[in-house]
Design an enzyme around this catalytic site. Sequence first.
Site, short mmCIF file in Angstrom:
data_model
loop_
_atom_site.label_atom_id
_atom_site.label_comp_id
_atom_site.label_asym_id
_atom_site.label_seq_id
_atom_site.Cartn_x
_atom_site.Cartn_y
_atom_site.Cartn_z
N PHE A 24 -4.73 3.68 14.38
CA PHE A 24 -4.90 4.80 13.35
C PHE A 24 -6.07 4.14 12.49
CE2 PHE A 24 -1.15 7.52 14.35
CZ PHE A 24 -0.64 6.75 15.44
N ILE A 71 -3.60 -7.46 14.22
CA ILE A 71 -2.83 -7.27 15.25
C ILE A 71 -3.11 -6.69 16.40
CG2 ILE A 71 -0.49 -6.71 15.65
CD1 ILE A 71 0.25 -6.74 12.74
N PRO A 83 -4.05 -11.39 9.87
CA PRO A 83 -4.48 -11.44 11.39
C PRO A 83 -4.63 -9.96 11.55
CG PRO A 83 -1.96 -12.06 11.34
CD PRO A 83 -2.57 -12.24 9.86
N LYS A 109 -11.46 -2.89 18.41
CA LYS A 109 -9.90 -3.36 18.43
C LYS A 109 -9.58 -2.74 19.90
CE LYS A 109 -9.00 -2.73 13.75
NZ LYS A 109 -7.89 -3.01 12.79
N ASN A 165 0.92 -1.34 -0.15
CA ASN A 165 -0.06 0.02 0.07
C ASN A 165 0.93 1.18 -0.02
OD1 ASN A 165 0.73 0.72 2.64
ND2 ASN A 165 -0.24 -1.28 3.34
N LYS A 199 -13.98 1.31 14.87
CA LYS A 199 -12.52 0.60 14.82
C LYS A 199 -12.18 0.62 16.59
CE LYS A 199 -11.10 0.84 10.18
NZ LYS A 199 -10.19 1.60 9.18
N ASP A 214 -4.56 -5.83 4.87
CA ASP A 214 -5.36 -6.61 5.33
C ASP A 214 -5.46 -8.04 4.85
OD1 ASP A 214 -6.83 -4.65 7.12
OD2 ASP A 214 -7.58 -3.59 5.45
#
Length: 406
Positions: free
Chosen positions: A321, A305, A303, A339, A208, A335, A277
Amino acid sequence: MDFNGKRILLGVTGGIAAYKAAELARRLIGCGARVKVVMTRSAQEFVGPLTFAALTGEKVATAMFGPDSDPLEHVALGQEVDAIVVAPATANFIGKVAGGIGDDLLTTIMLAATRPVLICPAMNAEMWANPVVQGNLARLKGRGLLVMEPAAGSLACGAVGLGRLPEADLIVEAAARLLCVPDLAGRQVLVTAGPTHEDFDPVRFLTNRSSGKQGYALAKVAWRRGADVTLVSGPTNLPAPYGVKCVAVRSARDMQAMVKAHFPEVDVLLMAAAVGDYRPTQVEVRKIKRAHEEMAFHLTANPDILKQVAAMKSGQIVVGFAAETHDLEAEARRKMREKHLDLIVANDVNRPDSGFQVDTNEVTLIPRVGDAVPLPLLSKEEVAAKILDQVVALLESRDGDHAKDA
Ligand code: C5P
């Protein structure tokens, strides 16, 4: 970097690298510092005080005694300035400071100094390797002085080895740690940065647009503010930030292994990496040949992380982020919940002057508890400083809660 009018005493001792101290003085002044130079007698054999006087606009102090000397300089100078940088520092100077000897102006200033000190050794490779010199340096480090490693390369004596004065940019970077408020001192900070590379075959990979600049800026600024920093970085073109322990990885799974290995030991995780991803389901051992007009690949999810380390959390502050093209705040909040983050840094990557590859970023800081803080367009170092301000506040409130529980 902005030294904002802070005063630095630049001690110059008598090695051939003394001429490089002139460039260093210019760089420090370029960063906004005011520089007062103190030279030993042998340093003056290599460069004249006039050079430094012209560069700094200040009288250069050269001797304890004599008609031009100020009787109290030997005590006052090391206490009035904000920091002391000695570059180059010879083995002789290091030995005298280690042994508490004050037989000239600079070594006497060191005896009375109350301000933080950076020592930048430069000498012949054998001198550097001498156990006496290494023992003296260990004593200085033990007393809390910051000691730089010399660089490797060709030395003035003709030999090749360790002993060159580090580049001026690195010395400026190290000096910044002396001048910052050490509000992350004693904290272990883990930063991830850059893209990941997911191989299709031996020559092609999926990646990316991340340059790693925001993550590297976070690592740099956290180190300046006193933290012990480990940077787990995907492939980037950026130089390793001074003082930071760097771990190079390629794929998301490499990054996952390194983050999981370090996470239990840290106080803070700043997950700035743009982790891929997906990865190709199959990695071909041989280069894939061009055969058909169309080609399809299967991808497998990597995964997550952050989600995985959330399950390992034992008081760590975890910052994620969110680079988004749409519904920035709503996506970032989702998110954060998913997360289990303490803070999420959301940025709109549609803008050309913000996000990937550029040196500036416009982000919104969204804490788990409290209102979102939209920031203006700032340099990535300024953004890093704002993120770390919030991290410091979160660490303080965590420590306060622990104290209450105890
Ligand atoms: O879901 P998204 O990839 O947008 O989430 C971004 C955040 O999650 C970033 O902090 C990124 O470093 C982290 N991340 C991760 N593992 C992944 C993908 C993203 O930890 N596989």
